[in-house]
Each structure stands twice: as C-alpha cells, then as structure tokens.
Design an enzyme around this catalytic site. Structure first.
Site, PDB file in Angstrom:
ATOM      1  N   ASP A 117       5.953  10.354 -11.709  1.00 31.21           N
ATOM      2  CA  ASP A 117       6.421  11.390 -10.568  1.00 31.21           C
ATOM      3  C   ASP A 117       5.134  12.541 -10.159  1.00 31.21           C
ATOM      4  OD1 ASP A 117       7.036  11.004 -13.131  1.00 31.21           O
ATOM      5  OD2 ASP A 117       6.440  12.411 -14.715  1.00 31.21           O
ATOM      6  N   HIS A 171       5.421   3.139  -9.887  1.00 29.88           N
ATOM      7  CA  HIS A 171       6.332   1.904 -10.391  1.00 29.88           C
ATOM      8  C   HIS A 171       7.039   1.378  -9.229  1.00 29.88           C
ATOM      9  CE1 HIS A 171       6.747   2.643 -14.717  1.00 29.88           C
ATOM     10  NE2 HIS A 171       6.761   4.004 -14.430  1.00 29.88           N
ATOM     11  N   SER A 257      -4.836  12.297  -8.182  1.00 33.34           N
ATOM     12  CA  SER A 257      -4.031  10.877  -7.569  1.00 33.34           C
ATOM     13  C   SER A 257      -3.057  10.782  -6.400  1.00 33.34           C
ATOM     14  CB  SER A 257      -3.851   9.402  -8.076  1.00 33.34           C
ATOM     15  OG  SER A 257      -5.240   9.523  -8.858  1.00 33.34           O
TER      16      SER A 257
END
Length: 296
Positions: A117, A171, A257
């Site tokens: 995301d 992921h 991040s």
C-alpha cells in the site's frame, strides 16, 4: 518556510487530494531551516533516536496512541484481522495483518502487482541509471544498488512510498526464485517529499535491504526496502527459495518507509494510469495487489 502541498491521485476515485503528514512542521523545520542542520544530523544520520522510538512503540505504554492515530488518519480497521483495541503495543497495531479478501489480485503470471500500500511513482525507462523522486533531486540506481546495478541500467523502476496510515507489510509483486540478498547500513532520513526536496540522497544514503528475484516471464527484478526516520526495523520474513505472487516478504515497524522495485530493460510495461500520473510528477495512491505492470 515554504509550504508546497503534497498532492496525490487516488487511483480508485481519480481525485487528487492533499496528503496529511504526521509531524509536518517538525519535518519542514529540520530540512528547510538552516539553523536546524545540527538537529538534522542527530535525528536522521544517526539511528539512536529511531531506535529509542522503536523501543517505545514496542512497549505497552504506546498502546494508548493507537486510537488517536486510527482517528487522525482515518484508518479502515474493518480490513484488519483484529480490532484496534486488541493490540498489546503500537507496533503490533502498525504491522497488523489484513483479511485476505481486503487485497484481491490477478493470478495471471504476466500481471505484476503493487508490492505494498502506498503512493506510487514509476519510471518506465531510466536515463542510464538516474531517477528523480517527486520534489527530489536526481538519484542513482548504481548508488542505491552497489555491485548489482549494471543489469538494471536503462531499465524501469517503481517507488512505493508508505505513510503511517498505510498497511505496513509488503509482498512479492510476482512469482520467482530468490537468488541473492543484502542488507546495507545507512542513515534514516525521512522519505517524505518535504525531505527529498532538501537534497539528501535517501535511496543512496539510507539503511536498506535488497533482494534479487529471478522470474520466468521478465528476467530478474530487485526488491528494495528503504528504511526511514522512526522505522524500528525492516523485518524480512521470506529470504530464500521459491516465492509466489503476493506471498508476504516482510514488514516495516513504525515510521514512513519506501519499497522500490527495479526491472531490467525492455521487460515490463507499467499500468497506463501510473505512467500518466508519474509523467506529471504526481504519485498515485495504490493498494497492494492492484495492477503495477505487465510482462512484455
């Protein structure tokens, strides 16, 4: 101090919104005020403050912060596998798991999905090894990936910038086999465009980890996690062997991040909306599993 708003395109609605930045006035002061340079060095070029913050967010005393952050950042907790009040500390909440149905994805092996995301900026074809983040200065793949950059010169690159409101597990964007990995120590500058506009080489100076993944359909890609101010840790939970698309690779503890995915030349084509928004210098708000690119 100059205040240029950070504008982001919401992929799902097509609307442009101004990003809410936690601690914005302090970030602007540290990076835009010349008198703050000694503080900037203490905060961002040393890991001490971020480690202390990480320790506090791992403690039970931080639990009280959860409800306020959920409210301030409008976090949709219906997507999470556990309610906000069930977490033992703030970092447990921050690295929360989501229900599988909250992030659907294409199982076509030629479809490459967003690894996290966040706010996405893509570079369909690098000029040699150079890319320029929003409001930032030119940065180099060679500096970011010393020793393995040559195969990616003239290739393509996607930046996914995570904010505290985001789901902070990342992921694999495509299936493949991990062939190499390395951790690189470094500074912990903010990855916010406010900081990027002040000139630090976030992608070449910050603490980061990279993983090389070999695929059947589009050569090898490099998955890079970039640490930032306040990040307690980059935790990679999958570091070897065969991986499938959307397998969890790891997570960031508290803080903003960034994930970077670098592709070899001529191997992929980015989604049209991401390419169009990026050409205008606008990031696109994307969820993990949504379309990122297609193998050529």
């Amino acid at each position: 101090m100059q205040r240029d708003p950070i504008l982001v395109v919401d992929r799902e609605t097509g609307e442009t919104f101004e990003e809410v930045v936690l601690g914005e006035k302090w970030i602007r002061w540290a990076y835009q005020n010349a008198s703050a340079r000694p503080v900037e060095k203490l905060l961002f070029r040393s890991a001490l403050i971020s480690r202390l913050m990480g320790a506090w967010f791992d403690s039970r005393f931080s639990k009280g912060k959860i409800a306020k952050v959920v409210d301030d950042l409008s976090i949709d907790m219906s997507e999470a596998t556990a309610p906000a009040g069930s977490y033992a500390c703030f970092n447990d909440f921050f690295v929360r798991h989501l229900k599988p149905e909250a992030r659907p994805f294409s199982d076509d092996p030629k479809d490459i999905v967003s690894p996290a995301d966040g706010r996405v900026l893509v570079f369909p074809e690098l000029a040699e090894d150079v890319f320029v983040p929003v409001k930032g200065c030119p940065m180099s793949v060679r500096t970011m990936l010393p020793g393995i950059a040559d195969r990616f010169i003239g290739g393509a690159l996607a930046i996914v910038r995570l904010c505290p409101a985001d789901y902070h597990r990342y992921h694999f964007p495509a299936a493949g086999r991990i062939t190499a990995a390395e951790d690189i120590p470094g500074a912990l500058h903010s990855v916010n465009p406010i900081a990027l506009g002040a000139g630090p080489d976030v992608f070449g100076e910050n603490k980061r980890s990279w993983t090389l993944v070999e695929t059947e359909n589009f050569g090898s890609y490099c998955f890079v996690e970039v640490g930032a101010f306040g990040v307690g840790a980059i935790v990679n939970t999958r570091t070897a062997g065969e991986v499938q698309k959307m397998d969890e690779k790891g997570y960031f503890k508290f803080g903003g991040s960034t994930v970077v995915v670098v592709f070899e030349p001529g191997k992929i084509r980015f989604a049209d909306d991401l390419a169009a928004n990026s050409a205008k210098g606008r990031e696109t708000l994307v969820k993990v599993g949504q379309p990122l690119a297609t193998a050529l």
